[in-house]
Design an enzyme around this catalytic site. Structure first.
Site, PDB file in Angstrom:
ATOM      1  CD  GLN A  84     -12.471  -2.670  -7.336  1.00  0.00           C
ATOM      2  OE1 GLN A  84     -13.685  -2.646  -7.372  1.00  0.00           O
ATOM      3  NE2 GLN A  84     -11.784  -1.951  -6.470  1.00  0.00           N
ATOM      4  CG  HIS A  85      -9.553  -5.788  -4.198  1.00  0.00           C
ATOM      5  ND1 HIS A  85      -9.348  -4.506  -3.732  1.00  0.00           N
ATOM      6  CD2 HIS A  85     -10.913  -5.943  -4.280  1.00  0.00           C
ATOM      7  CE1 HIS A  85     -10.529  -3.931  -3.526  1.00  0.00           C
ATOM      8  NE2 HIS A  85     -11.490  -4.768  -3.868  1.00  0.00           N
ATOM      9  CG  ASP A 245     -14.609  -5.599 -11.710  1.00  0.00           C
ATOM     10  OD1 ASP A 245     -14.407  -4.912 -10.679  1.00  0.00           O
ATOM     11  OD2 ASP A 245     -14.823  -6.831 -11.661  1.00  0.00           O
TER      12      ASP A 245
HETATM   13  O1  LIG Z   1     -13.545  -7.095  -4.970  1.00  0.00           O
HETATM   14  C1  LIG Z   1     -14.414  -6.564  -5.648  1.00  0.00           C
HETATM   15  C2  LIG Z   1     -14.825  -5.163  -5.395  1.00  0.00           C
HETATM   16  O2  LIG Z   1     -14.150  -4.568  -4.336  1.00  0.00           O
HETATM   17  C3  LIG Z   1     -15.049  -7.345  -6.753  1.00  0.00           C
HETATM   18  O3  LIG Z   1     -16.166  -6.685  -7.272  1.00  0.00           O
HETATM   19  C4  LIG Z   1     -14.024  -7.670  -7.815  1.00  0.00           C
HETATM   20  O4  LIG Z   1     -13.724  -6.487  -8.546  1.00  0.00           O
HETATM   21  C5  LIG Z   1     -14.442  -8.833  -8.694  1.00  0.00           C
HETATM   22  O5  LIG Z   1     -15.473  -8.516  -9.564  1.00  0.00           O
HETATM   23  P1  LIG Z   1     -16.311  -9.569 -10.461  1.00  0.00           P
HETATM   24  O6  LIG Z   1     -15.350 -10.489 -11.084  1.00  0.00           O
HETATM   25  O7  LIG Z   1     -17.305 -10.203  -9.580  1.00  0.00           O
HETATM   26  O8  LIG Z   1     -16.977  -8.711 -11.494  1.00  0.00           O
END
Ligand SMILES: O=C(CO)[C@@H](O)[C@H](O)COP(=O)(O)O
Ligand SMILES: Nc1ncnc2c1ncn2[C@@H]1O[C@H](COP(=O)(O)OP(=O)(O)O)[C@@H](O)[C@H]1O
Length: 493
Positions: A84-85, A245
């Site tokens: 995300q983000h 994700d």
């Molecule tokens: O920033 C967040 C949730 O807000 C993280 O959960 C990212 O989505 C990255 O996920 P992973 O790569 O650790 O699965």
């Protein structure tokens, strides 16, 4: 060889891309592939070239298709779930203008604070976006770019999140979904669309953004001839909107939003996340009030120091990650990357309670405990934000579903059990994010509800481990250390 249609689910996460080739009828994983990404940056910077995600998608899809031994004709749909983000900025030809600023890049912490104030404080943000800006949120990264690289911001023709950058490469259309859009802080979970005032605040033209599809399983287009040739697939297959994700993991687990945080999930990966589906719009400081892929809600707490922080401590101590003991008197808050929950972007790791008798195994155990405590604390905040008492027996008895790479680790499982005192379910599916993406792909191809599809596949089912007696002494030591060290952990210098 599969008899029913086949779908492809992609998890493009921080450290790697994981692809599953799934029999859409049964949910049987016919083949899988994985390709790593390089994350660069120091002193709070974390960046990856989006082209590396696209190349990793090709490598991992090829590996998965070879393992599955299915012909491209069998594949009917594909969906991407992404970290995300992250801020992806593109030129007019769809080429990245610079590496993506990732969710765990903390350089935009000052912009997060300034934006929070500019709108009138946290309550205003909660009312509109559903989340208060922290350095992870995309809006703060865009603001950082405007202030620090104005020439790049001025040349930007399109702004994307990681998953919708890849979806656009697949289908040639600019589309995203409510779940991932809700992590930008310029999308409103109240109105279900981009918020013009929030966009104005960061000087972003809505024309630079993708269209928000109705849900993650919406068919936003068809695989282009160029993308099909790149991936070894058939042109014209369904491309779903995809999602973030964590939202995809909720789908893969088959968790609808029937109750109020009925099925809490802990994900142990690069990030640690605690989340649960609900129909009630969340709005509390400290909790990200995300939308789910289907436009219900997925309130979430996220820590920045999870598996990588523990693995780093194991490497420093030259220990295998399973060679750990409970930390005893030793407390470690392993905030090597700064921290997000609690919001301490400038923090570094902290150790207290060292004695001559402390063993390396205890120190490693203290790293697990510190990371798990921080995440379970975020889970408690999630319940509290929903008006539930996390210590209430009925809430405490709700089993925790444990997913992500760390859920394969014995010490992670035992530490979560010991510090939470909750029953823990280990779902059968090993890659729940990619499974959720595959269910979105199946939904886009067939029109079926992806959560129902995933329930039928059963990847979220698994053995339930009984609760262990909660280690209240260890918890209290960490809580007290966090409280007493707050000034030190908040310090910028
Ligand atoms: O920033 C967040 C949730 O807000 C993280 O959960 C990212 O989505 C990255 O996920 P992973 O790569 O650790 O699965
Ligand atoms: N058997 C295992 N025991 C403990 N941890 C593991 C194991 N296998 C993988 N991991 C951890 O899982 C992490 C990757 O998790 P994953 O969920 O794939 O990450 P992400 O999706 O954030 O890229 C690695 O950092 C590693 O520490």
């Amino acid at each position: 060889m599969a008899a029913s249609p086949v779908v492809i689910g992609v998890d493009s996460s921080t450290q790697s891309t994981k692809v599953l080739v799934v029999d859409a009828g049964t949910g049987v994983v016919l083949g899988s592939g994985r390709a790593g990404h390089v994350v660069t940056g120091e002193q709070g910077a974390r960046e990856t070239d989006p082209e590396a995600w696209w190349d990793a998608l090709r490598a991992s899809t090829g590996e998965a298709l070879r393992a599955a031994a299915v012909t491209p004709d069998a594949v009917v749909g594909i969906a991407v779930a992404g970290q995300q983000h992250g801020l992806v900025v593109l030129d007019g030809a769809g080429r990245p203008l610079r590496p993506a600023l990732l969710w765990n890049d903390t350089r935009s912490a000052p912009q997060a604070a300034a934006l929070t104030d500019a709108l009138g404080g946290p309550a205003e943000w909660l009312a509109r976006a559903g989340s208060v800006p922290v350095a992870s949120m995309t809006a703060t990264k865009w603001q950082w770019l405007r202030e620090n690289e104005p020439a790049v911001a001025a040349r930007t023709a399109a702004v994307r999140l990681p998953h919708d950058f890849l979806t656009e490469r697949l289908a040639g259309v600019a589309a995203t979904d409510p779940g991932d859009a809700s992590g930008t802080c310029w999308y409103s979970t109240r109105t279900g669309g981009y918020d013009p005032e929030l966009l104005d605040l960061v000087g972003l033209d809505a024309d630079l953004l993708p269209t928000v599809a109705r849900n993650g399983a919406s068919r936003v287009g068809s695989l282009t001839t160029a993308a099909a040739a790149f991936l070894g697939l058939r042109p014209g297959i369904a491309v779903a909107a995809g999602t973030g994700d964590n939202m995809a993991a909720a789908v893969g687990l088959g968790l609808g939003a029937a109750g109020l945080l009925d099925h809490p999930v802990i994900s142990l990966g690069t990030s640690g996340t605690a989340f649960a589906s609900t129909r009630v719009r969340p709005a509390a400081p400290g909790i990200a009030g995300f939308a789910a892929a289907d436009n219900t809600y997925l309130p979430l707490g996220c820590t920045m120091n999870c598996t990588l922080a523990v693995d780093k401590v194991a490497a420093l101590l030259r220990l295998d990650r399973d060679d750990a003991l409970p930390g005893g008197e030793t407390v470690m808050l392993p905030y090597l990357d700064g921290e997000r929950s609690p919001d301490l972007p400038h923090a570094a790791g902290l150790i207290t309670g060292l004695r001559h008798a402390t063993s390396p195994q205890q120190l490693l155990g203290a790293a697990y405990e510190g990371a798990a405590f921080t995440l379970l604390r975020a889970l408690d905040e999630l319940f509290t934000a929903a008006g539930l008492d996390p210590r209430d027996t009925a809430v405490r008895e709700r089993p925790l579903r444990l997913i992500g790479g760390g859920a394969k680790g014995r010490v992670w499982i035992e530490t979560i059990r010991r510090l939470s005192g909750r029953p823990v379910v280990l779902p059968a599916g090993e890659e729940l994010v990619a499974t959720g993406a595959a269910a979105l792909a199946a939904g886009a191809a067939s029109g079926d509800d992806p959560v129902r599809v995933a329930i039928g596949w059963g990847a979220g089912q698994g053995a339930e481990l009984p609760p262990l007696e909660r280690d209240i002494a260890a918890w209290d030591r960490m809580e007290s250390t966090l409280g007493r060290a707050s000034g030190l952990l908040a310090d910028r210098s």
